[in-house]
Design a protein around this motif. Structure first.
Motif, PDB file in Angstrom:
ATOM      1  N   GLU A 129      -8.004   4.250  -7.677  1.00  0.00           N
ATOM      2  CA  GLU A 129      -8.341   4.559  -6.293  1.00  0.00           C
ATOM      3  C   GLU A 129      -7.871   5.946  -5.867  1.00  0.00           C
ATOM      4  O   GLU A 129      -6.834   6.433  -6.329  1.00  0.00           O
ATOM      5  N   GLU A 177     -18.206  -2.011  -2.835  1.00  0.00           N
ATOM      6  CA  GLU A 177     -16.813  -2.009  -2.390  1.00  0.00           C
ATOM      7  C   GLU A 177     -16.385  -3.398  -1.918  1.00  0.00           C
ATOM      8  O   GLU A 177     -15.270  -3.852  -2.205  1.00  0.00           O
ATOM      9  N   THR A 184      -7.413   2.254   1.243  1.00  0.00           N
ATOM     10  CA  THR A 184      -8.680   1.692   0.792  1.00  0.00           C
ATOM     11  C   THR A 184      -8.599   0.168   0.745  1.00  0.00           C
ATOM     12  O   THR A 184      -7.517  -0.418   0.808  1.00  0.00           O
ATOM     13  N   GLN A 185      -9.756  -0.474   0.604  1.00  0.00           N
ATOM     14  CA  GLN A 185      -9.786  -1.933   0.522  1.00  0.00           C
ATOM     15  C   GLN A 185      -9.013  -2.424  -0.694  1.00  0.00           C
ATOM     16  O   GLN A 185      -8.322  -3.445  -0.635  1.00  0.00           O
ATOM     17  N   ARG A 212     -13.531  -5.926  -3.514  1.00  0.00           N
ATOM     18  CA  ARG A 212     -12.496  -6.590  -2.719  1.00  0.00           C
ATOM     19  C   ARG A 212     -12.520  -8.101  -2.953  1.00  0.00           C
ATOM     20  O   ARG A 212     -11.470  -8.729  -3.126  1.00  0.00           O
ATOM     21  N   ARG A 263      -6.439  -0.982  -2.158  1.00  0.00           N
ATOM     22  CA  ARG A 263      -5.005  -0.858  -1.895  1.00  0.00           C
ATOM     23  C   ARG A 263      -4.526  -1.930  -0.918  1.00  0.00           C
ATOM     24  O   ARG A 263      -3.398  -2.418  -1.017  1.00  0.00           O
TER      25      ARG A 263
END
Length: 206
Positions: A114, A54, A119-120, A58, A122
């Protein structure tokens, strides 16, 4: 598919592999083992550098955001007038859409994969869109101080539509058509200012 040429740090190689695979196939479709194989690094390097897949996703999106912002900033710096700067953003989008391997906006693509929630992915997507809208707002206010916010929002919608349209049709003519629409939109917002200036000059001449 073989590993990338072993150049740069483990971080650089992981980001290069992620950029190629995630953009082409999707951030959730591509498993971490494929990224590791492509980068030519051990799993321990991934976790010591990023901590998780994740976090790598990012970092991949943040790196793309930085490159995108740099390209836009460089392009608009070539012009003096706000109108020309705005149209230059659409010109750049048309050029990007014509590049080999173009698969649309990385942020739109990643967000579509997603789940709901903050979330990261978004967060990064929202941040980069906010940056572009701020550019439009700054330039729009130079064209129409009174209606700058409205103009900026409409330019943002037009840009978003061009991004998605170019991706779906695989055709750079979509951003070029969006540029033409942006020209007409700018004409609409510039007309009241021009008319007001003409009226003021007429009154002063009497």
């Amino acid at each position: 598919m073989g590993a990338t040429k072993a150049e740069g740090s483990a971080r650089d190689r992981l980001l290069a592999a992620a950029n190629e695979l995630f953009y082409r196939e999707g951030v959730h479709t591509v498993g971490i083992e494929r990224v590791l194989e492509k980068a030519g690094v051990a799993k321990a390097s991934l976790y010591s550098t990023f901590g998780s897949k994740e976090a790598l996703v990012r970092a991949y999106l943040e790196a793309r955001a930085q490159r995108r912002q740099a390209r836009i900033a460089e392009r608009i710096a070539q012009h003096e007038e706000a109108r020309d700067k705005i149209l230059a953003i659409f010109d750049l989008l048309a050029e990007i859409a014509a590049e080999p391997g173009y698969r649309g906006c990385a942020f739109v693509n990643a967000t579509a994969e997603e789940p709901e929630g903050d979330t990261q992915v978004r967060q990064v997507a929202a941040s980069t869109r906010t940056w572009l809208l701020a550019i439009f707002l700054d330039l729009a206010k130079q064209i129409s101080a009174r209606d700058g916010e409205v103009l900026a929002r409409q330019l943002g919608v037009l840009y978003d539509g061009a991004v998605v349209g170019a991706s779906m049709e695989r055709d750079p003519k979509v951003p070029r058509e969006a540029r033409q629409m942006a020209e007409r939109l700018l004409d609409t917002f510039e007309m009241p200012r021009a008319a007001s200036g003409k009226t003021s000059r007429t009154k002063r001449s009497r």
